[in-house]
Scaffold this motif. Structure first.
Motif: not given
Length: 928
Positions: A868, A872, A874-875, A877-878, A880-881
């Protein structure tokens, strides 16, 4: 310093079998009762089928993973068989230089029901040279024909009405010619053919893999540039046969080559000649049955039997099958392999030669000898141009298949294999030992010019010193010391081969060479000694260069050269104080221990080696400690030669000119078996609690054998079993000389317990019925969770991630590591887990993972928290945690999710930063 023994070394571990035929194979196993023996009428009476079957590799469940693959071969063509995608078999020839690329992989999805059947059973049936699998009313027999370069899969019990497919495929980066055709004989064939051109030598090699079927409604197609396919229906009785012919191919008409490749594929019973060949092999090979209270003896026996099988399955070509100890013929790892597959290290071949001699299968040394003899002129020319001031031939430690002898060069700086000179003498000695064990005069005559040139080379590079001795200067002591003087292996080797070649020179009308060699022996310097661990020991060489590798050059004087024996206190101390105790699978420590009479050490070292190196369930090894099977790409087989040589040396020795029986046999392993020694003599014995019962000798030549009393201090005699005459009167002498005649058998017996007092019990055994273990190692494949069958998700790329895993505690999370799930959120349990490949942790491809979902789904990815804000991608980011985590034996991972519609899904790689990345992410797919 102890005096050197001047007897010619008779490569002591050598053993061969007297497997007399049995009228019935159902006799009882040899009991522990000391009043029984399998020796009768001049031979050890055995049931080869029962004995060999003790070592079958049992598959309690299918071999789902490539590293569990079972090996098949005919000496030129090899195969690795496992259960991925229903059924997989990778095909490999021994001669597709320079990289030994695979000829292809056969995939038969229709066998998946057999593999998943609740009543599944499987085994590598060594006596028949087949993999046999049964389950769900189906059976599959796989073998590489002993009489043709064809892989055969025979199936029964298939649904006659269900269409089947069989794919033959290669991998990215390959450029084959692909065809699908019907031959003039109406035989449907699909084929892949490729050639490989070697720039440095100008040579062209290659292979064609041609697939045909004995079935109904067979059609062929080219699926893509790397894949051909047969589609067919089984015969009316539910049977079908697939045959892949894989001959050598150097270009030209692929169709014609393919037709020739599958010639004879429709024969009614191709298995009959195949099994007859294997049965004849086992009838000749030396039997060795070991029993022990803890099962360790049986395990060691099984590994030796597997080694004999491996030699028969891999060593029948013009070149050896082992490159840097890797036996590429049995690879299941696509085109990947360790080391240089176009070259041979002699150091990784020598233990195979000695093991074969002792096991009575010396003919499988032929590729070794052909390899060097076929390149004799090339090596001689290389020596002329690269070793200034030399005559004759230098045999390099590292020799390419085209005869390029890079190791023999004194015009450049020394390095790992450059300037190792002991290889040539070892080759000379092995030729001599092959002749002594087999009587192969044709080999000796063909080899004499090379043997002469090797001796001539060493004479030419010796330099007189001020001390009056002849010295070797600026050479290597194996790979340990570079640019040293008088390495111990070289001094020992010259002491042994100079007299051998001198005698041969006399017989070839070259008395001048004979005179020079005999004179040189007297001027070789004594072995240097040093103090180590408070004891005087042999030195590696005459100087003290730093160590570069973990070999023990000083112990070469004991094996292979045999210039010391167990009576040498210097050698006993040298063994105790050796710097590198068996830290690689090439270490001959168990053989050194056997020659020093250390039975306990023999057992300890063999079991230690199994624990350290034998990580694969098929018996193959890695060459160093601390490795995991799932992470390895190569099967190594030199440990099998080490183990076999050590066992045989422990049971019978004769290298010092005296026949020793059970000189170092572990007391808690009972054994019955045979050993071949020099003179073509076969020695059989049965040892219980460390004591031989009787000793049988089948003489192969007219000879005078010096025999040590197997029962020190007790009276024994020797009886000619053909005539019934006593040839050695009762005596308690330590050593007696026995005159033997060819084709006569002799029994060495205690006067107090003669052969007549033993009841006859033939040597037999029961077929293995379970996976065997010793410590944490195993032989055979245990039952395991099969790949998950999912109607929701199908992985397209990469190929290595296509096997889905059921998400649950204990599930593997990577295809190349042994880490597993320890805990996971309840919504993931039981659903599809797409494992990761941890070797790709630093991969930054934007289109790494592609899969299809058949209906709307939720995709979860679990990422290493150490990335983190660091690497990590970029993809991510699509997604959800979720606030949840997945526990693994590697690292607790953070869970993310994304809803997706039916159709293709594409995810990127693990990292978004070049050269960054820790543990790879894993993927879960659940229905919405």
């Amino acid at each position: 310093m102890q005096p050197v023994r001047w007897t010619l070394p008779l490569l002591a571990s050598l053993l061969a079998v007297s497997t007399g035929s049995l009228a019935a194979a159902s006799g009882p196993a040899v009991p522990a009762d000391p009043v029984t023996t399998a020796w009768r009428d001049g031979a050890l009476r055995t049931d080869p089928a029962g004995l060999v079957a003790r070592s079958d590799l049992v598959q309690e469940g299918p071999a789902w993973r490539a590293y569990q693959a079972m090996p098949l071969g005919n000496g030129t063509l090899g195969a690795a068989v496992w259960a991925e995608k229903g059924y997989s078999a990778q095909l490999n020839r021994v001669d597709t230089f320079p990289e030994l690329k695979s000829a292809g992989r056969l995939v038969v999805p229709g066998l998946d029901p057999l593999m998943r059947a609740a009543d599944y059973t499987g085994r590598l049936a060594l006596y028949d040279g087949q993999v046999v699998q049964r389950g769900g009313g189906m059976s599959a027999h796989s073998y590489v024909r002993a009489d043709a370069d064809q892989f055969v899969l025979e199936v029964t019990g298939a649904d006659p009405g269900k269409e089947q497919t069989a794919d033959l495929k290669l991998w990215d980066g390959r450029t084959p010619k692909a065809i699908a055709t019907k031959t003039v004989a109406a035989q449907t064939v699909a084929a892949l053919a490729e050639t490989f051109h070697d720039q440095s030598s100008g040579s062209t090699t290659g292979a064609v893999a041609a697939l045909t079927a004995r079935a109904r409604d067979v059609s062929a197609e080219v699926v893509d540039p790397l894949t051909v396919r047969l589609t067919f229906r089984p015969n009316a009785d539910g049977s079908f046969r697939l045959v892949v012919g894989v001959p050598a191919y150097t270009g030209g008409d692929v169709g014609a080559a393919a037709r020739q490749a599958v010639k004879g594929a429709d024969e009614p019973r191709p298995d009959q000649r195949h099994t007859a060949w294997w049965h004849a092999f086992w009838a000749k090979a030396a039997p060795l049955r070991i029993t022990s209270a803890d099962g360790s003896g049986e395990y060691v026996e099984n590994l030796r039997t597997l080694q004999l099988y491996t030699m028969a399955a891999s060593m029948r070509s013009a070149v050896p099958s082992t490159h840097g100890a890797v036996v590429r013929m049995f690879s299941s790892a696509k085109d990947q392999a360790d080391w240089a597959q176009d070259s041979f290290w002699h150091f990784n071949l020598r233990m195979l030669v000695s093991a074969n001699l002792g096991a009575g299968i010396a003919e499988y040394n032929s590729p070794y000898f052909r390899f060097y003899l076929d390149r004799a002129a090339l090596m001689k020319e290389w020596t002329r141009t690269h070793w200034v001031g030399a005559r004759g031939t230098c045999v390099p430690e590292f020799l390419r298949y085209d005869g390029t002898a890079d190791g023999c060069d004194n015009t450049t700086e020394p390095s790992w294999v450059k300037r190792i000179l002991s290889t040539g003498p070892e080759l000379v000695n092995n030729i001599w030992q092959q002749y002594r064990h087999t009587g192969d005069r044709a080999l000796l005559e063909r080899a004499y010019p090379l043997m002469r040139d090797i001796a001539e080379f060493h004479l030419s590079v010796l330099r007189p010193g001020a001390d009056g001795y002849l010295h070797l200067e600026h050479v290597n002591a194996l790979e340990v010391q570079w640019d040293t003087t008088d390495p111990t292996p070289d001094l020992a080797g010259m002491r042994v081969i100079f007299p051998i070649v001198a005698d041969l020179a006399d017989s070839h009308d070259d008395p001048a060479l004979a005179t020079r060699l005999r004179a040189a022996v007297t001027k070789l310097p004594p072995f240097r000694t040093v103090e180590r661990g408070g004891e005087q020991v042999l030195a590696w060489s005459g100087t003290d260069e730093e160590a570069r590798n973990t070999q023990n050059p000083e112990l070469e004087a004991l094996w292979p050269w045999g210039v010391f024996d167990e009576t040498s206190e210097l050698m006993q101390a040298t063994y105790r104080q050796r710097v590198y105790p068996q830290d690689k699978d090439w270490g001959m420590d168990s053989t050194w221990a056997a020659r020093l009479g250390q039975a306990g050490e023999v057992k300890r070292l063999l079991l230690k080696g199994i624990q350290d190196f034998q990580i694969f369930p098929n018996g193959f090894t890695v060459h160093r400690t601390g490795r995991e099977a799932v992470r390895q790409q190569s099967f190594y087989n030199e440990w099998g030669g080490v183990l076999t040589t050590g066992l045989q040396e422990a049971l019978v020795q004769s290298y010092d000119g005296v026949l020793h029986v059970a000189p170092a046999w572990p007391t808690d392993w009972d054994v019955a078996g045979s050993v071949q020694i020099e003179g073509e003599h076969r020695i059989s014995t049965e040892v219980r609690n460390g004591v031989p019962s009787v000793v049988g000798i089948q003489a192969g030549s007219k000879d005078s054998l010096r025999v040590r009393n197997p029962w020190p201090g007790q009276q024994f005699r020797v009886v000619d079993q053909r005539t019934g005459q006593t040839v050695t009167a009762p005596t308690t002498d330590d050593v007696v000389t026995v005159a033997v005649a060819p084709n006569h058998s002799y029994v060495v017996e205690r006067v107090a317990v003669p052969l007549s007092s033993f009841a006859f019990a033939p040597l037999t055994g029961e077929q293995a019925d379970a996976v065997k273990t010793v410590g944490t190692r195993m032989l055979g494949v245990p039952k395991s969770e099969p790949p998950l069958k999912s109607d929701l998700v199908t992985v397209r790329t990469p190929d290595k991630l296509q096997n889905l895993v059921k998400a649950q505690t204990g599930a593997p999370i990577y295809v190349d590591r042994s880490y597993t799930v320890t805990d996971l959120p309840s919504q993931l349990a039981g659903h599809a887990l797409i494992p990761g490949a941890n070797n790709d942790s630093k991969n930054t491809s934007p289109t790494y993972l592609t899969f299809d979902v058949s209906r709307p789904a939720t995709v979860y990815v679990a990422f290493d928290p150490r990335g983190e804000g660091v690497w990590w991608p970029e993809w991510l980011s699509s997604f959800t945690r979720t606030g949840e985590t997945v526990g693994t034996t590697d690292q607790r991972l953070l869970l993310f999710k994304r809803e997706v519609p039916a159709g293709p899904v594409q995810l990127g790689a693990n990292s978004g930063v070049e050269d960054k990345g820790n543990s790879t992410y894993i993927t879960f797919v659940t229905p919405r």
